[in-house]
Design a protein around this motif. Structure first.
Motif, PDB file in Angstrom:
ATOM      1  N   GLY A  75       0.667  -1.198  -0.105  1.00  0.00           N
ATOM      2  CA  GLY A  75       0.070   0.197   0.004  1.00  0.00           C
ATOM      3  C   GLY A  75       1.124   1.255   0.137  1.00  0.00           C
ATOM      4  N   ALA A  76       0.428   2.382  -0.275  1.00  0.00           N
ATOM      5  CA  ALA A  76       1.099   3.769  -0.391  1.00  0.00           C
ATOM      6  C   ALA A  76       1.482   4.150   1.061  1.00  0.00           C
ATOM      7  CB  ALA A  76       0.289   4.629  -0.711  1.00  0.00           C
ATOM      8  N   ARG A  77       0.932   3.911   2.321  1.00  0.00           N
ATOM      9  CA  ARG A  77       1.216   4.312   3.405  1.00  0.00           C
ATOM     10  C   ARG A  77       0.012   3.822   4.494  1.00  0.00           C
ATOM     11  NH1 ARG A  77      -1.201   8.177   0.814  1.00  0.00           N
ATOM     12  NH2 ARG A  77       0.803   8.956   0.240  1.00  0.00           N
ATOM     13  N   PHE A  78       0.629   3.723   5.720  1.00  0.00           N
ATOM     14  CA  PHE A  78      -0.204   3.085   6.978  1.00  0.00           C
ATOM     15  C   PHE A  78      -1.409   3.899   7.267  1.00  0.00           C
ATOM     16  CE2 PHE A  78      -1.089   2.723  11.260  1.00  0.00           C
ATOM     17  CZ  PHE A  78      -1.740   1.317  11.238  1.00  0.00           C
ATOM     18  N   SER A  79      -2.665   3.203   7.123  1.00  0.00           N
ATOM     19  CA  SER A  79      -3.722   4.090   7.539  1.00  0.00           C
ATOM     20  C   SER A  79      -4.509   3.051   8.590  1.00  0.00           C
ATOM     21  CB  SER A  79      -4.656   4.459   6.458  1.00  0.00           C
ATOM     22  OG  SER A  79      -5.977   4.691   6.805  1.00  0.00           O
ATOM     23  N   ALA A  80      -4.706   3.841   9.789  1.00  0.00           N
ATOM     24  CA  ALA A  80      -5.303   2.722  10.804  1.00  0.00           C
ATOM     25  C   ALA A  80      -6.818   2.284  10.192  1.00  0.00           C
ATOM     26  CB  ALA A  80      -5.256   3.514  12.036  1.00  0.00           C
ATOM     27  N   GLY A  81      -7.701   3.457   9.878  1.00  0.00           N
ATOM     28  CA  GLY A  81      -8.822   3.344   9.275  1.00  0.00           C
ATOM     29  C   GLY A  81      -8.992   2.422   8.285  1.00  0.00           C
ATOM     30  N   GLY A  82      -8.002   2.058   7.297  1.00  0.00           N
ATOM     31  CA  GLY A  82      -8.205   1.511   6.081  1.00  0.00           C
ATOM     32  C   GLY A  82      -7.152   0.313   5.972  1.00  0.00           C
ATOM     33  N   PHE A  83      -6.556   0.069   7.157  1.00  0.00           N
ATOM     34  CA  PHE A  83      -5.530  -1.282   6.960  1.00  0.00           C
ATOM     35  C   PHE A  83      -6.064  -2.410   6.918  1.00  0.00           C
ATOM     36  CE2 PHE A  83      -3.127  -4.395   9.373  1.00  0.00           C
ATOM     37  CZ  PHE A  83      -2.031  -4.402   8.560  1.00  0.00           C
ATOM     38  N   TRP A  84      -7.290  -2.860   7.603  1.00  0.00           N
ATOM     39  CA  TRP A  84      -7.945  -4.243   7.303  1.00  0.00           C
ATOM     40  C   TRP A  84      -8.740  -4.161   6.149  1.00  0.00           C
ATOM     41  CZ3 TRP A  84      -5.876  -7.687  10.204  1.00  0.00           C
ATOM     42  CH2 TRP A  84      -5.366  -7.517  11.388  1.00  0.00           C
ATOM     43  N   ASP A  85      -9.023  -3.154   5.366  1.00  0.00           N
ATOM     44  CA  ASP A  85      -9.784  -3.259   4.205  1.00  0.00           C
ATOM     45  C   ASP A  85      -8.722  -3.630   3.330  1.00  0.00           C
ATOM     46  OD1 ASP A  85     -12.318  -2.683   5.181  1.00  0.00           O
ATOM     47  OD2 ASP A  85     -12.127  -0.610   4.787  1.00  0.00           O
ATOM     48  N   LEU A 133      -5.030  -1.481  17.953  1.00  0.00           N
ATOM     49  CA  LEU A 133      -5.668  -1.914  19.082  1.00  0.00           C
ATOM     50  C   LEU A 133      -6.420  -0.965  19.566  1.00  0.00           C
ATOM     51  CD1 LEU A 133      -2.774  -4.136  20.878  1.00  0.00           C
ATOM     52  CD2 LEU A 133      -4.921  -4.916  19.971  1.00  0.00           C
ATOM     53  N   LYS A 134      -6.145   0.341  19.585  1.00  0.00           N
ATOM     54  CA  LYS A 134      -6.892   1.487  20.438  1.00  0.00           C
ATOM     55  C   LYS A 134      -8.307   1.737  19.501  1.00  0.00           C
ATOM     56  CE  LYS A 134      -5.755   4.362  22.885  1.00  0.00           C
ATOM     57  NZ  LYS A 134      -5.930   4.260  24.253  1.00  0.00           N
ATOM     58  N   ARG A 135      -8.524   1.050  18.172  1.00  0.00           N
ATOM     59  CA  ARG A 135      -9.591   1.418  17.508  1.00  0.00           C
ATOM     60  C   ARG A 135     -10.650   0.639  17.973  1.00  0.00           C
ATOM     61  NH1 ARG A 135      -9.470   4.379  12.918  1.00  0.00           N
ATOM     62  NH2 ARG A 135     -11.387   2.999  12.051  1.00  0.00           N
ATOM     63  N   PRO A 136     -11.801   0.932  18.158  1.00  0.00           N
ATOM     64  CA  PRO A 136     -13.155   0.097  18.232  1.00  0.00           C
ATOM     65  C   PRO A 136     -13.115  -1.074  17.817  1.00  0.00           C
ATOM     66  CG  PRO A 136     -13.903   2.370  18.116  1.00  0.00           C
ATOM     67  CD  PRO A 136     -12.470   2.146  17.349  1.00  0.00           C
ATOM     68  N   ALA A 137     -13.723  -2.325  18.677  1.00  0.00           N
ATOM     69  CA  ALA A 137     -13.557  -3.612  18.069  1.00  0.00           C
ATOM     70  C   ALA A 137     -14.764  -3.546  17.054  1.00  0.00           C
ATOM     71  CB  ALA A 137     -13.959  -4.526  19.146  1.00  0.00           C
ATOM     72  N   GLN A 138     -14.387  -4.340  16.110  1.00  0.00           N
ATOM     73  CA  GLN A 138     -15.369  -4.472  14.743  1.00  0.00           C
ATOM     74  C   GLN A 138     -15.884  -5.904  14.782  1.00  0.00           C
ATOM     75  OE1 GLN A 138     -16.458  -1.809  13.242  1.00  0.00           O
ATOM     76  NE2 GLN A 138     -15.387  -0.520  14.625  1.00  0.00           N
ATOM     77  N   PRO A 139     -17.332  -6.398  14.267  1.00  0.00           N
ATOM     78  CA  PRO A 139     -17.594  -7.557  14.009  1.00  0.00           C
ATOM     79  C   PRO A 139     -16.692  -8.359  13.039  1.00  0.00           C
ATOM     80  CG  PRO A 139     -19.394  -6.309  13.800  1.00  0.00           C
ATOM     81  CD  PRO A 139     -18.179  -5.397  13.673  1.00  0.00           C
ATOM     82  N   ASP A 140     -15.941  -7.807  12.205  1.00  0.00           N
ATOM     83  CA  ASP A 140     -15.367  -8.343  11.165  1.00  0.00           C
ATOM     84  C   ASP A 140     -13.675  -8.666  11.599  1.00  0.00           C
ATOM     85  OD1 ASP A 140     -14.852  -5.703  10.761  1.00  0.00           O
ATOM     86  OD2 ASP A 140     -15.256  -5.719   8.660  1.00  0.00           O
ATOM     87  N   ASP A 141     -13.446  -8.346  12.725  1.00  0.00           N
ATOM     88  CA  ASP A 141     -11.903  -8.108  13.152  1.00  0.00           C
ATOM     89  C   ASP A 141     -11.210  -9.404  12.857  1.00  0.00           C
ATOM     90  OD1 ASP A 141     -11.773  -5.600  13.979  1.00  0.00           O
ATOM     91  OD2 ASP A 141     -11.951  -6.155  16.161  1.00  0.00           O
ATOM     92  N   ARG A 142     -11.856 -10.525  12.726  1.00  0.00           N
ATOM     93  CA  ARG A 142     -11.220 -11.704  12.164  1.00  0.00           C
ATOM     94  C   ARG A 142     -11.441 -12.219  10.928  1.00  0.00           C
ATOM     95  NH1 ARG A 142      -9.053 -15.654  16.323  1.00  0.00           N
ATOM     96  NH2 ARG A 142      -8.513 -14.718  18.017  1.00  0.00           N
ATOM     97  N   GLN A 143     -12.112 -11.226  10.151  1.00  0.00           N
ATOM     98  CA  GLN A 143     -12.569 -11.716   8.528  1.00  0.00           C
ATOM     99  C   GLN A 143     -11.545 -11.439   7.829  1.00  0.00           C
ATOM    100  OE1 GLN A 143     -16.505 -10.416   7.943  1.00  0.00           O
ATOM    101  NE2 GLN A 143     -17.153 -11.197   9.654  1.00  0.00           N
TER     102      GLN A 143
END
Length: 441
Positions: free
Chosen positions: A246-256, A277-287
């Protein structure tokens, strides 16, 4: 491939052109993949030969430097393949360099050719006096240039590629593959000479620590001007895996991005782990398909939390631009939150100010040396005094204070000298001071 098989690879073939040719038999298997482009293993040697022809036609000679001042893009990786094929040396420059720091990097390495992108042309104007060695100045993306723009005496031209191919230069494992700048603490950044075989062994050792195999997709957002992202390409190359970025690290876009790339292996820094880890847990954290990440300087509690939440194992170790993966915490039993034990092929000690070895449990400086030829840097470019100082008594002095415990596990404490770190990157305090002094108050 087992360690014995990697050591059985003939010494002369531990170079980028030789491995590219050997892995071409993997055919259409993706080697480097982006959202819009795929370079297969079969295509890679041909593309390297075409780029080499273009470079040599422009006068690039064996051993000359080819600089790249651009962000993470596939063209930079392709340029590395072609530069090695032509016998040249890649110099990827930190895209944050400006003014005196950019001038310093260009002045030290004296590149014959410089590649950039339109978004970074303006900073080059500020360093125009350091471009006297540059015979060709090419832009990857073309922008609005039509052959009329100049930076200093250099004409800004769009990079184009023909179909002609050059034969690979007869380079060896000890020949430089890249010069990477690493920040000092009491002086300007130094250009680390990284030989072909150093990257080969980076690929071997890091690939082994992460269990990289042919079905893996190695994804990184770390910058191409540092060794981590560059040696990741070697991990993929040796395993027959796929490299994506990727172009750079983005906490919001990393898992996408992990999902889009189908990444199974990735590369983080301790600060990045904390942010995720500081970001709110999401239902798809392991998807996702991600199974392991190389994550230096990550405390044990965060290692455990990350695996519990995301299902991803975090592996630590020790390596630097000058060295290799020298310590790994997956040797023997897994010891999270530590640097681990010494990797086969290297030696490590903890020493005092006189280079006398310290007993277990006593802090001191980590010093390193290698047994495989050219598996570490050959020194600092055009800086013999700094090279002698760093490699005194035939051990490389890391500047890191560590402890070796009774189980031969190494633990990081801190740097020996004052240092500044931003987003996991060392910053020279001397260069900060020089920048401040250059301003009128």
């Amino acid at each position: 491939m087992a360690d014995e098989a990697f050591r059985a690879v003939p010494f002369a073939e531990r170079t980028l052109p030789a491995i590219l040719q050997a892995q071409a038999s993997l055919g259409n298997r993706p080697f480097i993949r982006t959202a819009n482009q795929v370079l297969s293993y079969a295509q890679a040697p041909t593309l390297a030969a075409r780029i080499a022809y273009r470079l040599k036609s422009a006068g690039v000679q064996r051993g000359e430097r080819v600089a790249a001042f651009c962000g993470n893009r596939i063209e930079l990786l392709q340029l590395w393949l072609g530069t090695a094929w032509a016998g040249g040396v890649l110099v990827p420059l930190n895209t944050a360099l400006r003014g005196q720091q950019l001038h310093h990097a260009l002045h030290v390495t004296r590149p014959a050719t410089l590649f950039t992108e339109m978004a970074l042309v303006e900073p080059l104007h500020e360093a125009a006096q350091a471009l006297s060695s540059v015979r060709n100045l090419w832009v990857f993306d073309g922008g609005n240039t039509h052959g009329r723009d100049r930076i200093g005496r250099s004409l800004l031209e769009r990079w184009t590629l023909g179909n002609e191919q050059a034969a690979p230069e007869a380079i060896g494992p000890g020949d430089a593959s890249a010069i990477l700048f690493t920040s000092g603490t009491s002086g300007p950044s130094k250009g680390v000479i990284c030989p072909q075989a150093q990257f080969y062994w980076w690929g071997v050792h890091t690939g082994k620590a992460l269990g990289v195999g042919t079905d893996d997709v190695l994804y990184t957002t770390l910058p191409f001007f540092h060794t981590n992202a560059l040696n990741t390409m070697w991990q993929a190359l040796l395993a027959g895996a796929t490299y994506s970025f990727g172009a750079r690290f983005s906490a919001g876009g990393f898992w996408d991005e992990i999902r889009r790339s189908e990444g199974t292996v990735t590369y983080l820094l301790g600060a990045m782990v904390h942010i995720l880890l500081k970001r709110p847990a999401q239902p798809d954290d392991r998807q996702h398909r991600l199974r392991v990440a190389l994550s230096p300087a990550t405390p044990r509690p965060q290692v455990e939390l990350f695996e519990q939440r995301f299902g991803v194992k975090l592996v630590d170790g020790y390596g630097s631009t000058e060295t290799n993966l020298v310590l790994s915490n997956v040797i023997g039993d897994f010891v999270p939150g530590t640097l681990g034990r010494v990797v086969d092929g290297f030696e490590a000690r903890v020493v005092d100010e006189q280079d006398c070895e310290m007993p277990p449990g006593a802090p001191g400086e980590l010093v390193i040396r290698h047994r495989e030829a050219f598996s570490m840097s050959t020194g600092y470019f055009d800086d013999p005094q700094a090279t002698l100082a760093a490699w005194r008594n035939l051990w490389f002095h890391t500047g890191d204070r560590v402890i070796r415990d009774s189980n031969d596990v190494y633990h990081f404490i801190d740097r020996l000298k004052d240092s500044i770190r931003r987003r996991g990157e060392n910053i020279s305090s001397w260069e900060v001071e020089q920048a401040l002094m250059s301003h009128e108050w």
